[in-house]
Write a protein that holds these residues in place. Structure first.
Motif, PDB file in Angstrom:
ATOM      1  N   PRO A 107      -4.587   4.382  -2.670  1.00  0.00           N
ATOM      2  CA  PRO A 107      -3.536   3.694  -1.893  1.00  0.00           C
ATOM      3  C   PRO A 107      -3.275   2.280  -2.388  1.00  0.00           C
ATOM      4  O   PRO A 107      -2.175   1.743  -2.215  1.00  0.00           O
ATOM      5  N   TRP A 121      -8.525  -2.272  -2.704  1.00  0.00           N
ATOM      6  CA  TRP A 121      -8.950  -1.340  -1.657  1.00  0.00           C
ATOM      7  C   TRP A 121     -10.390  -1.623  -1.234  1.00  0.00           C
ATOM      8  O   TRP A 121     -10.710  -1.606  -0.046  1.00  0.00           O
ATOM      9  N   LEU A 126      -2.863   6.035   2.094  1.00  0.00           N
ATOM     10  CA  LEU A 126      -3.495   5.221   3.132  1.00  0.00           C
ATOM     11  C   LEU A 126      -3.771   6.064   4.367  1.00  0.00           C
ATOM     12  O   LEU A 126      -4.861   5.995   4.963  1.00  0.00           O
ATOM     13  N   VAL A 134       0.831  -1.198   0.000  1.00  0.00           N
ATOM     14  CA  VAL A 134       0.000   0.000   0.000  1.00  0.00           C
ATOM     15  C   VAL A 134       0.872   1.256   0.000  1.00  0.00           C
ATOM     16  O   VAL A 134       1.980   1.269   0.532  1.00  0.00           O
TER      17      VAL A 134
END
Length: 526
Positions: A103, A109, A61, A56
């Motif tokens: 991210p 995600w 994030l 990530v």
């Protein structure tokens, strides 16, 4: 001549490297082994140099997570909203923030956020995966397979070549040929990105290069390639708005509208009837407007028809697979139009078409397995639709729409004024999104509920939002898959994408407001 020869054979054992000196008369017999030791510092430096992070993205994030946490713990929960609903809203906002900030890939995600909703017991497993059996989502998936068959058989290329052969003597005529051919095949290829990347961008590049317009070359790009790419990009949204099956997000919009009580009988026919007049007017005006505002240096393309004719000659006669593709699409479209009368739903019609393509060998199962966008769409669409549906069930959407509607009513706005404000807000907020379908999953239900609460007729609001979803796909180079394709082709400069994206957005808004408004009044939508 040297008396001996060194052959270096490095066998790595930890940090040791062995160098073996051999007899020149017998290179197979080592006579003097020596060792050198790599320093610990060099070894550590090498390991860190070769370290690549594949997980990530930390900063996106962080921002996506903070956004959700602030809503959950810093923003006071309204008294009318349950704790479970507020928690789901925070997770949903985190999901949407991730769609914008990226991210992780969209599917990954969405899966992470769905897992979070299950771990926190905000949703049950059945609620989290409830949309996996959604007919609309499976219709989208099957439609992706159709588009693969259209490209694989070469039928899309053939149709584009015919239009260029007939209309391609002038640059503006060439643009009209490409635009009209996309409008024609859009009902059969429900992915604007697939049409752009699989059919029209390669055709534009071929025509441009044959006329001395080279990608990534500022001196020659605007000779013809930039105009063709820009015109195709700006027209793609209208082609997608023309048919219900021309874009995946169209089907999703109607599904979400249905969950809010807005149901449309015979949706394929009604969609086409409603969109036809404003879409055709926009398709006819856009190439001409851009011809004046973003003119190509080369006005005449006498070689284009000959080039298209030559390519058609090289393609040979229409193949068996192309005929099968044509027949299958005619069957599918016929069932989409008349299927409800005989009890065949849209998704079953699509499945029948795909089954025929598999049985007759036009597609094989590996083609379907390799259509990653279809399976990715199934995953993240299902998550977004499932979350959006639960937000509606838990009362979040009605609460939010009520707040906005009360605010608009306090301003004493009529429903047409509220309609205009909400449509404009829905359109231009897309600058924050990198996906049309992500935008729909995040905001469509909320904006439709606000429209209805403000007194806007439900069908009018639902369709206008859906049409806008197609039109804002050309705002920026990241606003849709097709925008990325045409920008990535290397003919259009980034400032021009933003400039003409905004300008054509205003022009399209004017066309759809004036022409569409009059047409919808005739049809009785309001």
């Amino acid at each position: 001549m040297p008396q001996n020869m060194e052959i270096s054979q490095q066998h790595e054992h930890g940090h040791e490297h062995e160098h073996i000196i051999t007899d020149p008369n017998s290179i197979n017999t080592p006579i003097l082994p020596t060792r050198t030791t790599t320093t610990t510092t060099s070894r550590v430096k090498t390991r860190f140099t070769n370290l690549h992070w594949h997980g990530v993205k930390p900063i996106p994030l962080l921002f996506a997570t903070i956004t959700g946490l602030l809503i959950r713990f810093a923003v006071p929960k309204p008294a009318k909203v349950s704790t479970r609903a507020w928690t789901l809203l925070s997770i949903f906002v985190t999901t949407v923030a991730g769609l914008v900030l990226d991210p992780l890939p969209v599917g990954a995600w969405a899966f992470v956020c769905l897992t979070l909703s299950l771990i926190t017991k905000t949703l049950s497993f059945e609620e989290g995966f409830s949309a996996m059996t959604n007919e609309v989502i499976w219709l989208i998936v099957v439609a992706f397979f159709f588009s693969r068959g259209f490209v694989k058989t070469g039928l899309g290329d053939r149709l584009a070549m015919y239009f260029i052969k007939w209309l391609g003597r002038k640059t503006v005529g060439l643009s009209y040929g490409l635009v009209l051919s996309e409008a024609l095949i859009s009902a059969a290829i429900p992915s604007t990105t697939a049409r752009a990347g699989g059919v029209f961008s390669p055709v534009i590049k071929s025509v441009a290069v044959s006329n001395g317009s080279v990608a990534f070359d500022k001196k020659s790009a605007k000779k013809i390639g930039a105009y063709l790419a820009m015109s195709q990009l700006q027209c793609a949204g209208n082609s997608s708005a023309l048919f219900l099956t021309a874009a995946a997000q169209n089907l999703l919009c109607l599904k979400l509208a249905e969950e809010l009580g807005v149901k449309i009988a015979s949706p394929w026919v009604f969609w086409l009837k409603t969109a036809s007049v404003p879409a055709f007017v926009a398709l006819l005006l856009t190439p001409l407007i851009l011809y004046k505002l973003y003119p190509p240096e080369l006005k005449d393309t006498p070689e284009a028809p000959a080039l298209a004719a030559e390519k058609l000659k090289n393609m040979g006669p229409v193949t068996r697979n192309e005929w099968v593709m044509v027949g299958t699409m005619l069957l599918a479209v016929s069932l989409w139009v008349f299927g409800e009368r005989i009890g065949v739903s849209s998704v079953v019609a699509a499945m029948l078409g795909l089954s025929l393509l598999l049985l007759l060998g036009v597609l094989d199962w590996n083609d379907c397995l390799n259509e990653k966008s279809a399976w990715d769409t199934l995953a993240w669409f299902a998550v977004l639709v499932g979350m959006a549906s639960q937000l509606t069930n838990l009362g979040i959407v009605s609460w939010m729409s009520g707040c906005v509607a009360n605010g608009l009513k306090s301003m004493n706005l009529s429903w047409p004024a509220a309609f205009g404000i909400l449509q404009a807000a829905y359109f231009f907020v897309h600058y924050l999104f990198a996906s049309q379908t992500g935008h729909v999953g995040a905001l469509y239900s909320a904006f439709l509920a606000m429209n209805i609460a403000s007194g806007v007729p439900g069908v009018l609001a639902a369709l206008a939002l859906a049409y806008n979803t197609n039109l804002f796909g050309a705002l920026t180079h990241y606003s849709s898959g097709q925008a990325a394709v045409y920008y990535g082709a290397g003919y259009v400069d980034l400032p021009d994408v933003f400039k003409f994206g905004f300008l054509m957005a205003l022009i399209n808004a004017a066309i759809w407001t004036v022409v569409g408004g009059c047409w919808w009044k005739i049809l009785g939508l309001y």
